[in-house]
Motif scaffolding. Sequence first.
Motif, PDB file in Angstrom:
ATOM      1  N   MET A  21      40.065  55.544  51.027  1.00 35.91           N
ATOM      2  CA  MET A  21      40.902  54.491  50.421  1.00 35.91           C
ATOM      3  C   MET A  21      42.229  55.100  49.982  1.00 35.91           C
ATOM      4  O   MET A  21      42.257  56.013  49.155  1.00 35.91           O
ATOM      5  N   ASN A  22      43.354  54.656  50.545  1.00 33.87           N
ATOM      6  CA  ASN A  22      44.635  55.282  50.244  1.00 33.87           C
ATOM      7  C   ASN A  22      45.195  54.838  48.902  1.00 33.87           C
ATOM      8  O   ASN A  22      44.667  53.941  48.236  1.00 33.87           O
ATOM      9  N   SER A  23      46.300  55.462  48.502  1.00 36.54           N
ATOM     10  CA  SER A  23      46.877  55.239  47.169  1.00 36.54           C
ATOM     11  C   SER A  23      47.383  53.811  46.987  1.00 36.54           C
ATOM     12  O   SER A  23      47.313  53.257  45.890  1.00 36.54           O
ATOM     13  N   ILE A  24      47.897  53.189  48.060  1.00 37.16           N
ATOM     14  CA  ILE A  24      48.396  51.816  47.970  1.00 37.16           C
ATOM     15  C   ILE A  24      47.253  50.861  47.618  1.00 37.16           C
ATOM     16  O   ILE A  24      47.379  50.006  46.730  1.00 37.16           O
ATOM     17  N   VAL A  25      46.127  51.023  48.301  1.00 36.35           N
ATOM     18  CA  VAL A  25      44.965  50.168  48.040  1.00 36.35           C
ATOM     19  C   VAL A  25      44.465  50.373  46.617  1.00 36.35           C
ATOM     20  O   VAL A  25      44.144  49.406  45.910  1.00 36.35           O
ATOM     21  N   LEU A  26      44.391  51.629  46.170  1.00 33.42           N
ATOM     22  CA  LEU A  26      43.934  51.925  44.805  1.00 33.42           C
ATOM     23  C   LEU A  26      44.866  51.300  43.761  1.00 33.42           C
ATOM     24  O   LEU A  26      44.405  50.760  42.748  1.00 33.42           O
ATOM     25  N   LEU A  27      46.169  51.380  44.007  1.00 33.78           N
ATOM     26  CA  LEU A  27      47.146  50.802  43.087  1.00 33.78           C
ATOM     27  C   LEU A  27      46.991  49.277  43.013  1.00 33.78           C
ATOM     28  O   LEU A  27      47.014  48.694  41.922  1.00 33.78           O
ATOM     29  N   VAL A  54      45.064  44.369  40.211  1.00 32.33           N
ATOM     30  CA  VAL A  54      44.264  43.137  40.235  1.00 32.33           C
ATOM     31  C   VAL A  54      43.179  43.178  39.163  1.00 32.33           C
ATOM     32  O   VAL A  54      42.911  42.178  38.491  1.00 32.33           O
ATOM     33  N   LEU A  55      42.554  44.336  38.960  1.00 34.06           N
ATOM     34  CA  LEU A  55      41.551  44.487  37.907  1.00 34.06           C
ATOM     35  C   LEU A  55      42.148  44.187  36.537  1.00 34.06           C
ATOM     36  O   LEU A  55      41.550  43.475  35.717  1.00 34.06           O
ATOM     37  N   ALA A  56      43.344  44.728  36.292  1.00 35.53           N
ATOM     38  CA  ALA A  56      44.008  44.502  35.008  1.00 35.53           C
ATOM     39  C   ALA A  56      44.324  43.020  34.807  1.00 35.53           C
ATOM     40  O   ALA A  56      44.081  42.455  33.731  1.00 35.53           O
ATOM     41  N   VAL A  57      44.847  42.389  35.848  1.00 35.05           N
ATOM     42  CA  VAL A  57      45.198  40.962  35.770  1.00 35.05           C
ATOM     43  C   VAL A  57      43.949  40.105  35.535  1.00 35.05           C
ATOM     44  O   VAL A  57      43.991  39.121  34.795  1.00 35.05           O
ATOM     45  N   PRO A  84      40.075  36.149  30.371  1.00 33.75           N
ATOM     46  CA  PRO A  84      38.954  36.264  29.431  1.00 33.75           C
ATOM     47  C   PRO A  84      39.378  36.736  28.043  1.00 33.75           C
ATOM     48  O   PRO A  84      38.816  36.285  27.038  1.00 33.75           O
ATOM     49  N   ILE A  85      40.374  37.615  27.971  1.00 31.95           N
ATOM     50  CA  ILE A  85      40.862  38.081  26.664  1.00 31.95           C
ATOM     51  C   ILE A  85      41.463  36.914  25.888  1.00 31.95           C
ATOM     52  O   ILE A  85      41.243  36.768  24.675  1.00 31.95           O
ATOM     53  N   ILE A  86      42.225  36.059  26.587  1.00 35.29           N
ATOM     54  CA  ILE A  86      42.779  34.859  25.937  1.00 35.29           C
ATOM     55  C   ILE A  86      41.648  33.974  25.432  1.00 35.29           C
ATOM     56  O   ILE A  86      41.709  33.410  24.337  1.00 35.29           O
ATOM     57  N   GLY A  87      40.575  33.866  26.228  1.00 31.11           N
ATOM     58  CA  GLY A  87      39.428  33.067  25.815  1.00 31.11           C
ATOM     59  C   GLY A  87      38.736  33.626  24.592  1.00 31.11           C
ATOM     60  O   GLY A  87      38.261  32.882  23.731  1.00 31.11           O
ATOM     61  N   LEU A  88      38.686  34.947  24.467  1.00 30.56           N
ATOM     62  CA  LEU A  88      38.009  35.584  23.338  1.00 30.56           C
ATOM     63  C   LEU A  88      38.719  35.346  22.012  1.00 30.56           C
ATOM     64  O   LEU A  88      38.070  35.323  20.956  1.00 30.56           O
ATOM     65  N   VAL A  89      40.039  35.181  22.054  1.00 30.69           N
ATOM     66  CA  VAL A  89      40.792  35.024  20.794  1.00 30.69           C
ATOM     67  C   VAL A  89      40.818  33.570  20.322  1.00 30.69           C
ATOM     68  O   VAL A  89      41.308  33.295  19.229  1.00 30.69           O
TER      69      VAL A  89
END
Length: 312
Positions: A1-7, A12-15, A20-25
């Motif tokens: 898996m190259n660096s572009i895919v990892l980035l 996407v994971l962060a987004v 859910p964080i908005i839902g928790l508050v």
Amino acid sequence: MNSIVLLVIGTVLAVSFISPIIGLVQRGEKSKILWSILSPIIWFNVIWYSVLIIEFIQTNILIAVQYKTAVDVITVTLMFLIRFVFLYTFLRLFQKLLNLNLSKVLQKALKISAIIVLAIWMLGLLEFFIVKSRIITNNLLVYTDILIFFIVIVSCIYLIYQTRQLYKTDHQKAIKFLCLIFLIPMILGFLKWLAGGILEDNSLREQLSIPFLVFVLNSLMIVWLLFYNNNIKDFKVQEKRISLANELIEKYKISKREMEVIELICEGYSNKQIAEELFISIETVKDHNSRIYLKTEVKNRTQLAKLFLKDS
């Protein structure tokens, strides 16, 4: 898996965690409504998370031959169950938005369908252990994905059609936008599935296609929350226009536009609010009011509301 895919995957994971964080508050009734909306989004993400985890295990962890079949059974079963949890949460949301009560016949049909699917799945597990094959389970996963595509797309289109029954324009826009959040990734995913043989398995486009769909879904959900989160407590999506008595409409020869004005008057809207809701001037609203009062022989809004609400 190259660096572009990892980035891309990291982004996407962060987004995917923002909604859910908005839902928790959130607190109170607003939180309950929001979580019913966020649940299918979260489980859609979980489907993708499970694929990432399985790919990581297959690439980086050496599994002994005697345990490989057991690991395959567990992973495929989890993928199957996660898909159905997503479908369940989506249908629950769909039911709430339309305020539907499933009939006993439909409930029985759904239960029978679930039993048939589980029976096929059990055959797939037997196939795993007896002949070391995954033909049934792999095909069932494919058909499950097709079923999800079909149900979500049809449900969203039907829901968009039904929004005309909502009397508030902002509620209509909110539900239509919410439907698009599910529709766009599902349609793109279905097109990707149809074009399955075009892209090479290890090409950069193929590796980025699923993260792109997940990014689109989560980004649209964040935009939805930015526009509608502040008013979500009053977002009564089951609320429909008052059903005016047909006899009164025929008796007083009420036009379609006059019906809309009467409905909003019965809901307590002011002339200014009616003008904004129907995209007409206040003077036009006053003209409609005068004609309605003349036709129905009432003197004010209170008498008009009593007349129509009494026979609604």
